[in-house]
Design a protein around this motif. Sequence first.
Motif, PDB file in Angstrom:
ATOM      1  N   LYS A  45       0.848  -1.187   0.000  1.00 53.34           N
ATOM      2  CA  LYS A  45       0.000   0.000   0.000  1.00 53.34           C
ATOM      3  C   LYS A  45       0.885   1.238   0.000  1.00 53.34           C
ATOM      4  O   LYS A  45       1.967   1.256   0.558  1.00 53.34           O
ATOM      5  CB  LYS A  45      -0.911  -0.004   1.231  1.00 53.34           C
ATOM      6  CG  LYS A  45      -1.909  -1.158   1.234  1.00 53.34           C
ATOM      7  CD  LYS A  45      -2.826  -1.063   2.435  1.00 53.34           C
ATOM      8  CE  LYS A  45      -3.851  -2.192   2.409  1.00 53.34           C
ATOM      9  NZ  LYS A  45      -4.759  -2.120   3.583  1.00 53.34           N
ATOM     10  N   SER A  53      -5.105  11.811  -0.798  1.00 57.03           N
ATOM     11  CA  SER A  53      -4.602  10.446  -0.664  1.00 57.03           C
ATOM     12  C   SER A  53      -4.956   9.605  -1.891  1.00 57.03           C
ATOM     13  O   SER A  53      -4.184   8.725  -2.297  1.00 57.03           O
ATOM     14  CB  SER A  53      -5.177   9.795   0.595  1.00 57.03           C
ATOM     15  OG  SER A  53      -6.606   9.793   0.550  1.00 57.03           O
ATOM     16  N   GLN A  54      -6.115   9.876  -2.499  1.00 55.16           N
ATOM     17  CA  GLN A  54      -6.514   9.132  -3.691  1.00 55.16           C
ATOM     18  C   GLN A  54      -5.653   9.516  -4.888  1.00 55.16           C
ATOM     19  O   GLN A  54      -5.249   8.665  -5.680  1.00 55.16           O
ATOM     20  CB  GLN A  54      -7.989   9.388  -3.988  1.00 55.16           C
ATOM     21  CG  GLN A  54      -8.935   8.808  -2.953  1.00 55.16           C
ATOM     22  CD  GLN A  54     -10.379   9.121  -3.252  1.00 55.16           C
ATOM     23  OE1 GLN A  54     -10.791  10.287  -3.258  1.00 55.16           O
ATOM     24  NE2 GLN A  54     -11.170   8.102  -3.515  1.00 55.16           N
ATOM     25  N   ASP A  62      -8.621   1.836 -12.250  1.00 56.42           N
ATOM     26  CA  ASP A  62      -8.212   2.434 -10.986  1.00 56.42           C
ATOM     27  C   ASP A  62      -8.822   3.825 -10.814  1.00 56.42           C
ATOM     28  O   ASP A  62      -9.275   4.183  -9.723  1.00 56.42           O
ATOM     29  CB  ASP A  62      -6.689   2.525 -10.905  1.00 56.42           C
ATOM     30  CG  ASP A  62      -6.041   1.156 -10.765  1.00 56.42           C
ATOM     31  OD1 ASP A  62      -6.744   0.237 -10.315  1.00 56.42           O
ATOM     32  OD2 ASP A  62      -4.860   1.011 -11.119  1.00 56.42           O
ATOM     33  N   ARG A 107      -2.357   7.854  -4.635  1.00 58.78           N
ATOM     34  CA  ARG A 107      -2.385   6.448  -5.049  1.00 58.78           C
ATOM     35  C   ARG A 107      -2.405   6.316  -6.569  1.00 58.78           C
ATOM     36  O   ARG A 107      -1.813   5.395  -7.131  1.00 58.78           O
ATOM     37  CB  ARG A 107      -3.610   5.741  -4.449  1.00 58.78           C
ATOM     38  CG  ARG A 107      -3.471   5.382  -2.992  1.00 58.78           C
ATOM     39  CD  ARG A 107      -4.501   4.344  -2.583  1.00 58.78           C
ATOM     40  NE  ARG A 107      -5.858   4.814  -2.724  1.00 58.78           N
ATOM     41  CZ  ARG A 107      -6.548   5.413  -1.767  1.00 58.78           C
ATOM     42  NH1 ARG A 107      -5.985   5.623  -0.587  1.00 58.78           N
ATOM     43  NH2 ARG A 107      -7.797   5.797  -1.960  1.00 58.78           N
ATOM     44  N   GLU A 138     -11.540   5.009  -7.816  1.00 60.13           N
ATOM     45  CA  GLU A 138     -11.313   6.104  -6.870  1.00 60.13           C
ATOM     46  C   GLU A 138     -12.414   7.150  -6.972  1.00 60.13           C
ATOM     47  O   GLU A 138     -12.867   7.697  -5.958  1.00 60.13           O
ATOM     48  CB  GLU A 138      -9.946   6.748  -7.120  1.00 60.13           C
ATOM     49  CG  GLU A 138      -8.755   5.841  -6.862  1.00 60.13           C
ATOM     50  CD  GLU A 138      -8.617   5.424  -5.415  1.00 60.13           C
ATOM     51  OE1 GLU A 138      -9.302   6.013  -4.546  1.00 60.13           O
ATOM     52  OE2 GLU A 138      -7.841   4.500  -5.143  1.00 60.13           O
ATOM     53  N   PRO A 140       1.903   5.142  -2.258  1.00 60.04           N
ATOM     54  CA  PRO A 140       1.946   5.778  -3.581  1.00 60.04           C
ATOM     55  C   PRO A 140       2.407   4.804  -4.656  1.00 60.04           C
ATOM     56  O   PRO A 140       3.265   3.968  -4.432  1.00 60.04           O
ATOM     57  CB  PRO A 140       2.962   6.922  -3.390  1.00 60.04           C
ATOM     58  CG  PRO A 140       2.992   7.170  -1.921  1.00 60.04           C
ATOM     59  CD  PRO A 140       2.733   5.848  -1.280  1.00 60.04           C
ATOM     60  N   ARG A 141       1.797   4.912  -5.817  1.00 59.69           N
ATOM     61  CA  ARG A 141       2.152   4.071  -6.945  1.00 59.69           C
ATOM     62  C   ARG A 141       3.536   4.452  -7.473  1.00 59.69           C
ATOM     63  O   ARG A 141       3.880   5.621  -7.554  1.00 59.69           O
ATOM     64  CB  ARG A 141       1.106   4.247  -8.052  1.00 59.69           C
ATOM     65  CG  ARG A 141       1.367   3.423  -9.299  1.00 59.69           C
ATOM     66  CD  ARG A 141       0.401   3.850 -10.382  1.00 59.69           C
ATOM     67  NE  ARG A 141      -0.966   3.666  -9.957  1.00 59.69           N
ATOM     68  CZ  ARG A 141      -1.657   2.539 -10.125  1.00 59.69           C
ATOM     69  NH1 ARG A 141      -1.094   1.506 -10.705  1.00 59.69           N
ATOM     70  NH2 ARG A 141      -2.901   2.455  -9.722  1.00 59.69           N
TER      71      ARG A 141
END
Length: 221
Positions: free
Chosen positions: A92, A122-123, A164, A126, A168, A94-95
């Motif tokens: 989990k 936060s989204q 994704d 990610r 989100e 950041p990408r």
Amino acid sequence: MAHPPLMPKATAVWLVENTALSFDQVADFCKLHPLEVKAIADGDAAQGIKGLDPILTGQLTREEIDKGVADPEHRLKILDPKVRVPEAARKKGPRYTPVSRRQDRPNAILWLVRNHPELKDSQIMRLVGTTKSTIQAIRERTHWNAQNLQPLDPVTLGLCSQIDLDLEVHRAAKEKPVDIEAQGATLLPASEPVEKKPGEELDVDAVFAKLKQIGGGNKSE
């Protein structure tokens, strides 16, 4: 779909050096391009790579290789591994973004901020693998390159997938409170009395005077 063998290039080197299989057969088994296998045979590619025997690693049998040598149309079948290595669980946070695409992140953040203001920081972190301070700087137009930023779809840039992004956005929509004022005025139930504002009372005398005037005008004509 069959999975590639362990260390495909090293396996291809061994098959090229130790068998009479065609380039297409080796390429199909190792999931490589036939031209890449040809380059390995010519010594133009995979230099310094030591060949890996797929028989010793339990990925091929000698009988399967012999079938391939006898029939150029035969496609080698990899053996099921006796031990399966579990896939690493996705961490989990950041990408990870490739270095070549990191320069596109501010443009993607600007696109998300403008087109999906309901998304939390936060989204966005990610989705495109950024930091909260960068998002805040872009929101407040204090980013060092704010003058040159252009909103670009992160899916088009390859920073995240459409699935994704939709996920989100759906989450943000569910968490967003309903704005009662944005719904507009609604009709009051019949049982609820309507309050009159001062100055809105009906002037009965003025109405009758107007009707009398209209009626008198019609008679004179």
